[in-house]
Design a protein around this motif. Sequence first.
Motif, PDB file in Angstrom:
ATOM      1  N   GLY A  22      50.836  49.267  34.661  1.00 14.71           N
ATOM      2  CA  GLY A  22      50.542  50.459  35.449  1.00 14.71           C
ATOM      3  C   GLY A  22      49.561  50.258  36.579  1.00 14.71           C
ATOM      4  O   GLY A  22      49.175  51.231  37.244  1.00 14.71           O
ATOM      5  N   ARG A  23      49.146  49.010  36.852  1.00 11.87           N
ATOM      6  CA  ARG A  23      48.186  48.772  37.919  1.00 11.87           C
ATOM      7  C   ARG A  23      48.717  47.696  38.871  1.00 11.87           C
ATOM      8  O   ARG A  23      49.339  46.711  38.416  1.00 11.87           O
ATOM      9  CB  ARG A  23      46.851  48.305  37.338  1.00 11.87           C
ATOM     10  N   PRO A  24      48.461  47.832  40.184  1.00 12.01           N
ATOM     11  CA  PRO A  24      48.828  46.758  41.113  1.00 12.01           C
ATOM     12  C   PRO A  24      48.089  45.476  40.736  1.00 12.01           C
ATOM     13  O   PRO A  24      46.856  45.478  40.605  1.00 12.01           O
ATOM     14  CB  PRO A  24      48.384  47.291  42.477  1.00 12.01           C
ATOM     15  N   ALA A  25      48.835  44.414  40.551  1.00 14.17           N
ATOM     16  CA  ALA A  25      48.243  43.157  40.071  1.00 14.17           C
ATOM     17  C   ALA A  25      47.169  42.636  41.019  1.00 14.17           C
ATOM     18  O   ALA A  25      46.113  42.160  40.579  1.00 14.17           O
ATOM     19  CB  ALA A  25      49.340  42.113  39.880  1.00 14.17           C
ATOM     20  N   HIS A  26      47.398  42.759  42.317  1.00 19.07           N
ATOM     21  CA  HIS A  26      46.435  42.188  43.256  1.00 19.07           C
ATOM     22  C   HIS A  26      45.114  42.954  43.237  1.00 19.07           C
ATOM     23  O   HIS A  26      44.053  42.362  43.428  1.00 19.07           O
ATOM     24  CB  HIS A  26      47.010  42.143  44.676  1.00 19.07           C
ATOM     25  N   GLU A  27      45.189  44.271  42.967  1.00 16.95           N
ATOM     26  CA  GLU A  27      43.961  45.064  42.940  1.00 16.95           C
ATOM     27  C   GLU A  27      43.094  44.701  41.732  1.00 16.95           C
ATOM     28  O   GLU A  27      41.867  44.767  41.806  1.00 16.95           O
ATOM     29  CB  GLU A  27      44.294  46.550  42.928  1.00 16.95           C
ATOM     30  N   VAL A  28      43.740  44.327  40.628  1.00 17.52           N
ATOM     31  CA  VAL A  28      42.977  43.929  39.441  1.00 17.52           C
ATOM     32  C   VAL A  28      42.063  42.753  39.784  1.00 17.52           C
ATOM     33  O   VAL A  28      40.886  42.717  39.400  1.00 17.52           O
ATOM     34  CB  VAL A  28      43.931  43.553  38.279  1.00 17.52           C
ATOM     35  N   LEU A  29      42.603  41.792  40.541  1.00 21.60           N
ATOM     36  CA  LEU A  29      41.799  40.627  40.911  1.00 21.60           C
ATOM     37  C   LEU A  29      40.770  40.968  41.978  1.00 21.60           C
ATOM     38  O   LEU A  29      39.641  40.467  41.945  1.00 21.60           O
ATOM     39  CB  LEU A  29      42.715  39.493  41.395  1.00 21.60           C
ATOM     40  N   GLU A  30      41.153  41.810  42.936  1.00 19.27           N
ATOM     41  CA  GLU A  30      40.212  42.171  44.002  1.00 19.27           C
ATOM     42  C   GLU A  30      38.967  42.856  43.448  1.00 19.27           C
ATOM     43  O   GLU A  30      37.848  42.577  43.875  1.00 19.27           O
ATOM     44  CB  GLU A  30      40.897  43.110  45.007  1.00 19.27           C
ATOM     45  N   ARG A  31      39.157  43.742  42.492  1.00 22.60           N
ATOM     46  CA  ARG A  31      38.054  44.544  41.967  1.00 22.60           C
ATOM     47  C   ARG A  31      37.174  43.763  40.987  1.00 22.60           C
ATOM     48  O   ARG A  31      36.039  44.172  40.723  1.00 22.60           O
ATOM     49  CB  ARG A  31      38.603  45.791  41.274  1.00 22.60           C
ATOM     50  N   GLN A  32      37.713  42.680  40.429  1.00 20.13           N
ATOM     51  CA  GLN A  32      36.966  41.946  39.397  1.00 20.13           C
ATOM     52  C   GLN A  32      36.674  40.504  39.795  1.00 20.13           C
ATOM     53  O   GLN A  32      36.376  39.665  38.936  1.00 20.13           O
ATOM     54  CB  GLN A  32      37.746  41.974  38.081  1.00 20.13           C
ATOM     55  N   THR A  33      36.737  40.213  41.094  1.00 20.24           N
ATOM     56  CA  THR A  33      36.614  38.824  41.538  1.00 20.24           C
ATOM     57  C   THR A  33      35.336  38.156  41.042  1.00 20.24           C
ATOM     58  O   THR A  33      35.368  37.067  40.447  1.00 20.24           O
ATOM     59  CB  THR A  33      36.670  38.753  43.072  1.00 20.24           C
ATOM     60  N   ALA A  34      34.202  38.764  41.276  1.00 17.64           N
ATOM     61  CA  ALA A  34      32.925  38.132  40.909  1.00 17.64           C
ATOM     62  C   ALA A  34      32.813  37.930  39.402  1.00 17.64           C
ATOM     63  O   ALA A  34      32.407  36.852  38.925  1.00 17.64           O
ATOM     64  CB  ALA A  34      31.764  38.969  41.428  1.00 17.64           C
ATOM     65  N   ARG A  35      33.176  38.953  38.618  1.00 15.41           N
ATOM     66  CA  ARG A  35      33.062  38.856  37.165  1.00 15.41           C
ATOM     67  C   ARG A  35      34.025  37.811  36.613  1.00 15.41           C
ATOM     68  O   ARG A  35      33.659  37.002  35.743  1.00 15.41           O
ATOM     69  CB  ARG A  35      33.344  40.217  36.528  1.00 15.41           C
ATOM     70  N   LEU A  36      35.267  37.818  37.105  1.00 14.87           N
ATOM     71  CA  LEU A  36      36.249  36.840  36.639  1.00 14.87           C
ATOM     72  C   LEU A  36      35.829  35.417  37.014  1.00 14.87           C
ATOM     73  O   LEU A  36      36.027  34.479  36.245  1.00 14.87           O
ATOM     74  CB  LEU A  36      37.623  37.153  37.235  1.00 14.87           C
ATOM     75  N   ALA A  37      35.255  35.250  38.201  1.00 17.65           N
ATOM     76  CA  ALA A  37      34.838  33.914  38.635  1.00 17.65           C
ATOM     77  C   ALA A  37      33.783  33.346  37.688  1.00 17.65           C
ATOM     78  O   ALA A  37      33.852  32.174  37.294  1.00 17.65           O
ATOM     79  CB  ALA A  37      34.309  33.971  40.061  1.00 17.65           C
ATOM     80  N   ARG A  38      32.811  34.184  37.314  1.00 21.55           N
ATOM     81  CA  ARG A  38      31.772  33.704  36.394  1.00 21.55           C
ATOM     82  C   ARG A  38      32.371  33.338  35.043  1.00 21.55           C
ATOM     83  O   ARG A  38      31.982  32.338  34.423  1.00 21.55           O
ATOM     84  CB  ARG A  38      30.693  34.774  36.231  1.00 21.55           C
ATOM     85  N   ARG A  39      33.331  34.143  34.571  1.00 18.97           N
ATOM     86  CA  ARG A  39      33.979  33.864  33.288  1.00 18.97           C
ATOM     87  C   ARG A  39      34.749  32.534  33.354  1.00 18.97           C
ATOM     88  O   ARG A  39      34.726  31.734  32.406  1.00 18.97           O
ATOM     89  CB  ARG A  39      34.926  35.005  32.918  1.00 18.97           C
ATOM     90  N   LEU A  40      35.440  32.304  34.470  1.00 17.40           N
ATOM     91  CA  LEU A  40      36.215  31.069  34.609  1.00 17.40           C
ATOM     92  C   LEU A  40      35.304  29.846  34.666  1.00 17.40           C
ATOM     93  O   LEU A  40      35.600  28.813  34.051  1.00 17.40           O
ATOM     94  CB  LEU A  40      37.080  31.135  35.874  1.00 17.40           C
ATOM     95  N   VAL A  41      34.191  29.953  35.396  1.00 22.03           N
ATOM     96  CA  VAL A  41      33.276  28.812  35.499  1.00 22.03           C
ATOM     97  C   VAL A  41      32.689  28.475  34.124  1.00 22.03           C
ATOM     98  O   VAL A  41      32.534  27.303  33.771  1.00 22.03           O
ATOM     99  CB  VAL A  41      32.172  29.101  36.531  1.00 22.03           C
ATOM    100  N   ARG A  42      32.397  29.488  33.330  1.00 20.67           N
ATOM    101  CA  ARG A  42      31.919  29.230  31.963  1.00 20.67           C
ATOM    102  C   ARG A  42      32.993  28.496  31.165  1.00 20.67           C
ATOM    103  O   ARG A  42      32.695  27.591  30.379  1.00 20.67           O
ATOM    104  CB  ARG A  42      31.548  30.544  31.272  1.00 20.67           C
ATOM    105  N   ALA A  43      34.250  28.904  31.351  1.00 17.54           N
ATOM    106  CA  ALA A  43      35.355  28.240  30.638  1.00 17.54           C
ATOM    107  C   ALA A  43      35.472  26.772  31.062  1.00 17.54           C
ATOM    108  O   ALA A  43      35.733  25.886  30.234  1.00 17.54           O
ATOM    109  CB  ALA A  43      36.660  28.971  30.901  1.00 17.54           C
ATOM    110  N   PHE A  44      35.290  26.498  32.379  1.00 10.83           N
ATOM    111  CA  PHE A  44      35.339  25.105  32.842  1.00 10.83           C
ATOM    112  C   PHE A  44      34.277  24.279  32.115  1.00 10.83           C
ATOM    113  O   PHE A  44      34.548  23.168  31.636  1.00 10.83           O
ATOM    114  CB  PHE A  44      35.086  25.025  34.355  1.00 10.83           C
ATOM    115  N   ALA A  45      33.066  24.817  32.036  1.00 10.26           N
ATOM    116  CA  ALA A  45      31.967  24.079  31.409  1.00 10.26           C
ATOM    117  C   ALA A  45      32.180  23.893  29.908  1.00 10.26           C
ATOM    118  O   ALA A  45      31.752  22.892  29.325  1.00 10.26           O
ATOM    119  CB  ALA A  45      30.649  24.810  31.669  1.00 10.26           C
ATOM    120  N   GLU A  46      32.852  24.854  29.273  1.00 12.62           N
ATOM    121  CA  GLU A  46      33.084  24.773  27.832  1.00 12.62           C
ATOM    122  C   GLU A  46      34.229  23.838  27.478  1.00 12.62           C
ATOM    123  O   GLU A  46      34.185  23.139  26.463  1.00 12.62           O
ATOM    124  CB  GLU A  46      33.374  26.172  27.279  1.00 12.62           C
ATOM    125  N   GLU A  47      35.278  23.807  28.309  1.00  7.88           N
ATOM    126  CA  GLU A  47      36.517  23.110  27.928  1.00  7.88           C
ATOM    127  C   GLU A  47      36.750  21.782  28.655  1.00  7.88           C
ATOM    128  O   GLU A  47      37.602  21.002  28.238  1.00  7.88           O
ATOM    129  CB  GLU A  47      37.709  24.042  28.160  1.00  7.88           C
TER     130      GLU A  47
END
Length: 412
Positions: free
Chosen positions: A12-37
Amino acid sequence: MADTPDPLILAGRPAHEVLERQTARLARRLVRAFAEEIPIYRRLPQEELDGDITRITEHNLRMISHMLRDRCPPTRTELAPLRASAARRAQEGVPLEALLAAYHLGARKIWEHLFASATAADFDDALTVNRLFLLYVESVTAAVCSAYVEEREGMLSQEQHAMHAIASALLSGDRTALAAVRLAPRYLILAIAVGPHADERSAEPGGAIAGRRKIHRIRGALQREAADQVLSVLDAAGGLVLVPLPGDGLEWAAVGEMAEAMGRAAGAPVWAAAEFAVPTGVPAAAKLAEEVLEVVRLFQRPPGVYRLTDVPLEYQLTRPSEATAALAGLLDPLLDNPDLLRTLKTYLDSGLDRRRTAERLHVHPNTVDYRLRRAVSLTGLDPMDPAQLQRIGAALAARRQLAHRGSSGRGT
């Protein structure tokens, strides 16, 4: 201007808007995943993770958002920061496989985030999103790999140029160029000749490529046997190699193992002449090794590693001397009958074994006996007499040397 395509809807949500609105938070989560895995990311400074790595991750999220919004591949401009980041990772020594693992891990986690609440009603748009994600992975893999490899090749080219300069300075005895260079206590100097690999016989460009690959494999084999950086001046036919040694030197058996390793790596026969020297003695040792190698090849010795003590007589006979022509002239009476000269040479090469000589010449042993008697009668040199046998061997060596130098038209 083309119309903007309808948004791709997931849950029910435009996929691109999900990323636009959460860019900073998702980026931090991904960087933590890089360091963990990914182990090497775990060892990166926190400042780099929070800075450069987070910034390029945010850029990737925005780029994927644009792809989902416009339904098109990333542009060259959008990929440029990824290329620059890959070049920096190459400079830092981050392995390419670790870098690609981060991109692929990031793509997977973004995909999982977008599809976490997707339903069957999203099927058509989900197919398009999947296609765009595959296009993203394809585009960034190509961009990252090409930038990384280009940077590494540039770095290796600079390193190789520096190593070549050091090798040239050692070989020329240029003390000024070596003043600021840390040198090994001693060096193993190898003059090598390399036969052609089967793939080099092609007249196509592939033949030259095969030659370069052969030398690359030889360098790799030598480096695996050495404790420090090996210096070399090589082309597809051979050249000179300087192997740094610790103060206590190297056993001769280990030199033989190096020669065998070179042969296996080359996939072709390798002849090597070896000498040891301190840095100031490298020029003289290299000259002697090249001369010994020339003797080894001239006398058709089998592939392997040699030193002066293996060919002392042959080496001495090939030194310029007034006696060379006189020695060669001892066999002049046989020039009108090449079969006699060839039989005499083969007889010596066969260890004075008449039957083996006959087999090599494809004649009857009695023919060998007859030819040897004729050679004795013409020259007065009897191979059965130890003193005269030495003179015959010296005369054959002298003839071979004169023919090699092109200073005589006599056959051997």
